[in-house]
Motif scaffolding. Sequence first.
Motif, PDB file in Angstrom:
ATOM      1  N   GLN A  51      60.737  22.477 -23.111  1.00  0.00           N
ATOM      2  CA  GLN A  51      59.370  22.262 -22.645  1.00  0.00           C
ATOM      3  C   GLN A  51      58.384  22.156 -23.800  1.00  0.00           C
ATOM      4  O   GLN A  51      57.302  21.599 -23.634  1.00  0.00           O
ATOM      5  CB  GLN A  51      58.955  23.390 -21.705  1.00  0.00           C
ATOM      6  CG  GLN A  51      59.727  23.394 -20.412  1.00  0.00           C
ATOM      7  CD  GLN A  51      59.293  24.508 -19.483  1.00  0.00           C
ATOM      8  OE1 GLN A  51      58.377  25.264 -19.790  1.00  0.00           O
ATOM      9  NE2 GLN A  51      59.954  24.612 -18.349  1.00  0.00           N
ATOM     10  N   GLU A  52      58.768  22.653 -24.975  1.00  0.00           N
ATOM     11  CA  GLU A  52      57.861  22.582 -26.125  1.00  0.00           C
ATOM     12  C   GLU A  52      57.603  21.133 -26.531  1.00  0.00           C
ATOM     13  O   GLU A  52      56.506  20.802 -26.997  1.00  0.00           O
ATOM     14  CB  GLU A  52      58.399  23.391 -27.315  1.00  0.00           C
ATOM     15  CG  GLU A  52      59.674  22.861 -27.943  1.00  0.00           C
ATOM     16  CD  GLU A  52      60.953  23.353 -27.281  1.00  0.00           C
ATOM     17  OE1 GLU A  52      62.026  23.051 -27.840  1.00  0.00           O
ATOM     18  OE2 GLU A  52      60.905  24.003 -26.225  1.00  0.00           O
ATOM     19  N   PHE A  53      58.580  20.228 -26.324  1.00  0.00           N
ATOM     20  CA  PHE A  53      58.350  18.817 -26.626  1.00  0.00           C
ATOM     21  C   PHE A  53      57.303  18.224 -25.686  1.00  0.00           C
ATOM     22  O   PHE A  53      56.469  17.408 -26.089  1.00  0.00           O
ATOM     23  CB  PHE A  53      59.655  18.017 -26.521  1.00  0.00           C
ATOM     24  CG  PHE A  53      60.685  18.380 -27.568  1.00  0.00           C
ATOM     25  CD1 PHE A  53      60.320  18.598 -28.883  1.00  0.00           C
ATOM     26  CD2 PHE A  53      62.013  18.499 -27.219  1.00  0.00           C
ATOM     27  CE1 PHE A  53      61.253  18.923 -29.843  1.00  0.00           C
ATOM     28  CE2 PHE A  53      62.960  18.832 -28.170  1.00  0.00           C
ATOM     29  CZ  PHE A  53      62.584  19.049 -29.482  1.00  0.00           C
ATOM     30  N   GLY A  54      57.339  18.642 -24.452  1.00  0.00           N
ATOM     31  CA  GLY A  54      56.342  18.191 -23.491  1.00  0.00           C
ATOM     32  C   GLY A  54      54.955  18.686 -23.855  1.00  0.00           C
ATOM     33  O   GLY A  54      53.975  17.930 -23.787  1.00  0.00           O
ATOM     34  N   MET A  55      54.865  19.957 -24.251  1.00  0.00           N
ATOM     35  CA  MET A  55      53.561  20.503 -24.640  1.00  0.00           C
ATOM     36  C   MET A  55      53.026  19.788 -25.882  1.00  0.00           C
ATOM     37  O   MET A  55      51.825  19.515 -25.978  1.00  0.00           O
ATOM     38  CB  MET A  55      53.660  22.010 -24.893  1.00  0.00           C
ATOM     39  CG  MET A  55      53.762  22.819 -23.618  1.00  0.00           C
ATOM     40  SD  MET A  55      52.402  22.524 -22.470  1.00  0.00           S
ATOM     41  CE  MET A  55      51.219  23.700 -23.053  1.00  0.00           C
ATOM     42  N   GLN A  56      53.921  19.447 -26.823  1.00  0.00           N
ATOM     43  CA  GLN A  56      53.493  18.710 -28.013  1.00  0.00           C
ATOM     44  C   GLN A  56      52.929  17.344 -27.629  1.00  0.00           C
ATOM     45  O   GLN A  56      51.909  16.909 -28.174  1.00  0.00           O
ATOM     46  CB  GLN A  56      54.665  18.527 -28.982  1.00  0.00           C
ATOM     47  CG  GLN A  56      55.087  19.781 -29.697  1.00  0.00           C
ATOM     48  CD  GLN A  56      56.357  19.595 -30.506  1.00  0.00           C
ATOM     49  OE1 GLN A  56      56.940  18.505 -30.535  1.00  0.00           O
ATOM     50  NE2 GLN A  56      56.801  20.663 -31.153  1.00  0.00           N
ATOM     51  N   LEU A  57      53.573  16.676 -26.687  1.00  0.00           N
ATOM     52  CA  LEU A  57      53.101  15.360 -26.256  1.00  0.00           C
ATOM     53  C   LEU A  57      51.745  15.461 -25.567  1.00  0.00           C
ATOM     54  O   LEU A  57      50.839  14.656 -25.823  1.00  0.00           O
ATOM     55  CB  LEU A  57      54.124  14.693 -25.324  1.00  0.00           C
ATOM     56  CG  LEU A  57      53.769  13.281 -24.874  1.00  0.00           C
ATOM     57  CD1 LEU A  57      53.750  12.336 -26.062  1.00  0.00           C
ATOM     58  CD2 LEU A  57      54.736  12.788 -23.828  1.00  0.00           C
ATOM     59  N   VAL A  58      51.568  16.464 -24.725  1.00  0.00           N
ATOM     60  CA  VAL A  58      50.282  16.637 -24.034  1.00  0.00           C
ATOM     61  C   VAL A  58      49.184  16.967 -25.049  1.00  0.00           C
ATOM     62  O   VAL A  58      48.057  16.471 -24.940  1.00  0.00           O
ATOM     63  CB  VAL A  58      50.403  17.721 -22.941  1.00  0.00           C
ATOM     64  CG1 VAL A  58      49.051  18.049 -22.359  1.00  0.00           C
ATOM     65  CG2 VAL A  58      51.338  17.256 -21.842  1.00  0.00           C
ATOM     66  N   MET A  74      40.587  20.997 -17.760  1.00  0.00           N
ATOM     67  CA  MET A  74      41.604  21.979 -17.391  1.00  0.00           C
ATOM     68  C   MET A  74      42.708  21.933 -18.441  1.00  0.00           C
ATOM     69  O   MET A  74      43.302  20.879 -18.672  1.00  0.00           O
ATOM     70  CB  MET A  74      42.183  21.659 -16.015  1.00  0.00           C
ATOM     71  CG  MET A  74      43.095  22.732 -15.479  1.00  0.00           C
ATOM     72  SD  MET A  74      43.769  22.312 -13.870  1.00  0.00           S
ATOM     73  CE  MET A  74      45.194  21.352 -14.363  1.00  0.00           C
ATOM     74  N   ASP A  75      42.946  23.038 -19.098  1.00  0.00           N
ATOM     75  CA  ASP A  75      43.957  23.104 -20.153  1.00  0.00           C
ATOM     76  C   ASP A  75      45.336  22.771 -19.604  1.00  0.00           C
ATOM     77  O   ASP A  75      45.594  22.938 -18.413  1.00  0.00           O
ATOM     78  CB  ASP A  75      43.975  24.501 -20.777  1.00  0.00           C
ATOM     79  CG  ASP A  75      42.748  24.745 -21.639  1.00  0.00           C
ATOM     80  OD1 ASP A  75      42.331  23.799 -22.336  1.00  0.00           O
ATOM     81  OD2 ASP A  75      42.215  25.871 -21.615  1.00  0.00           O
ATOM     82  N   PRO A  76      46.258  22.341 -20.497  1.00  0.00           N
ATOM     83  CA  PRO A  76      47.618  22.025 -20.046  1.00  0.00           C
ATOM     84  C   PRO A  76      48.274  23.230 -19.379  1.00  0.00           C
ATOM     85  O   PRO A  76      48.215  24.347 -19.894  1.00  0.00           O
ATOM     86  CB  PRO A  76      48.350  21.661 -21.340  1.00  0.00           C
ATOM     87  CG  PRO A  76      47.288  21.286 -22.305  1.00  0.00           C
ATOM     88  CD  PRO A  76      46.080  22.051 -21.919  1.00  0.00           C
ATOM     89  N   LYS A  77      48.850  22.986 -18.207  1.00  0.00           N
ATOM     90  CA  LYS A  77      49.447  24.057 -17.431  1.00  0.00           C
ATOM     91  C   LYS A  77      50.782  23.584 -16.883  1.00  0.00           C
ATOM     92  O   LYS A  77      50.888  22.481 -16.357  1.00  0.00           O
ATOM     93  CB  LYS A  77      48.499  24.425 -16.286  1.00  0.00           C
ATOM     94  CG  LYS A  77      48.928  25.627 -15.475  1.00  0.00           C
ATOM     95  CD  LYS A  77      47.825  26.095 -14.547  1.00  0.00           C
ATOM     96  CE  LYS A  77      47.636  25.124 -13.399  1.00  0.00           C
ATOM     97  NZ  LYS A  77      46.725  25.629 -12.375  1.00  0.00           N
ATOM     98  N   ILE A  78      51.804  24.430 -17.029  1.00  0.00           N
ATOM     99  CA  ILE A  78      53.129  24.083 -16.517  1.00  0.00           C
ATOM    100  C   ILE A  78      53.221  24.547 -15.071  1.00  0.00           C
ATOM    101  O   ILE A  78      53.013  25.719 -14.770  1.00  0.00           O
ATOM    102  CB  ILE A  78      54.233  24.748 -17.361  1.00  0.00           C
ATOM    103  CG1 ILE A  78      54.163  24.253 -18.796  1.00  0.00           C
ATOM    104  CG2 ILE A  78      55.599  24.462 -16.760  1.00  0.00           C
ATOM    105  CD1 ILE A  78      55.126  24.930 -19.738  1.00  0.00           C
ATOM    106  N   THR A  79      53.507  23.590 -14.182  1.00  0.00           N
ATOM    107  CA  THR A  79      53.713  23.911 -12.770  1.00  0.00           C
ATOM    108  C   THR A  79      55.013  23.255 -12.340  1.00  0.00           C
ATOM    109  O   THR A  79      55.073  22.031 -12.195  1.00  0.00           O
ATOM    110  CB  THR A  79      52.559  23.401 -11.889  1.00  0.00           C
ATOM    111  OG1 THR A  79      52.366  22.015 -12.153  1.00  0.00           O
ATOM    112  CG2 THR A  79      51.277  24.150 -12.150  1.00  0.00           C
TER     113      THR A  79
END
Length: 166
Positions: free
Chosen positions: A100-107, A122-127
Motif C-alpha cells: 500500500q505504500e506504493f499507492g500512498m506515494q502515487l497519491v 480531504m487527506d488521503p485515506k485508505i478505505t
Amino acid sequence: MKLNEALRRAQTLGLDLVEVAPTANPPVCKIIDFGKFRYDISKHTKDKKPASSRLKEIKFRVNIDEHDYLTKIRHGEEFLDRGNKVRVQLQFRGREMAHQEFGMQLVEKVRDDLSGMSQVEMDPKITGRNITMTLAPLPANRRKRKFTAAPQTSEESEKASAPAGT
C-alpha cells in the motif's frame, strides 16, 4: 408615443408603464403588469447562476504508465480550472494490497503535481481496497497550470507529418 398618452393607456388597461431600455434613445417602455415583469426578471437571473461546484473523479492504479498518469493529471487540472472539486481514487487489485505504500506515494505525487491548482480538502485515506483524496480548486487568481498540452508550432507539425528518411 407621448408619455402622458402612454400613462393614460396603461391606466385604462389596468396595467403599468415599465421602462425596459432606459439607455436607448428614446427610452423604450412597455405596458405590462409590473409584478409579472419582476417575477420574470428574477426567474431569468436565477437561471443564469452557475451550478455549485461539482465533484469530478480521477481513478488511478498503482502501476500506471507515465503517459497515462500525465493524461489523468491534465484532466484533473482542467476540472480544477473550471472550478470543480476533484476526487482522486487509487484502486488496488489482488496482491497490490501487500504494498500500500506504493499507492500512498502515487497519491502524494498527484497532490504535489496538482498543488498549483488545488488545495487538499480531504487527506488521503485508505478505505478497503481504495485510497481516496479530495482536492478543492484554489481561487482563480492563484491557479498555475503545469501540465497543459503545449501547442505545436507550424514547423514542428510539418516535421511530424513528413515521412521519415527524406
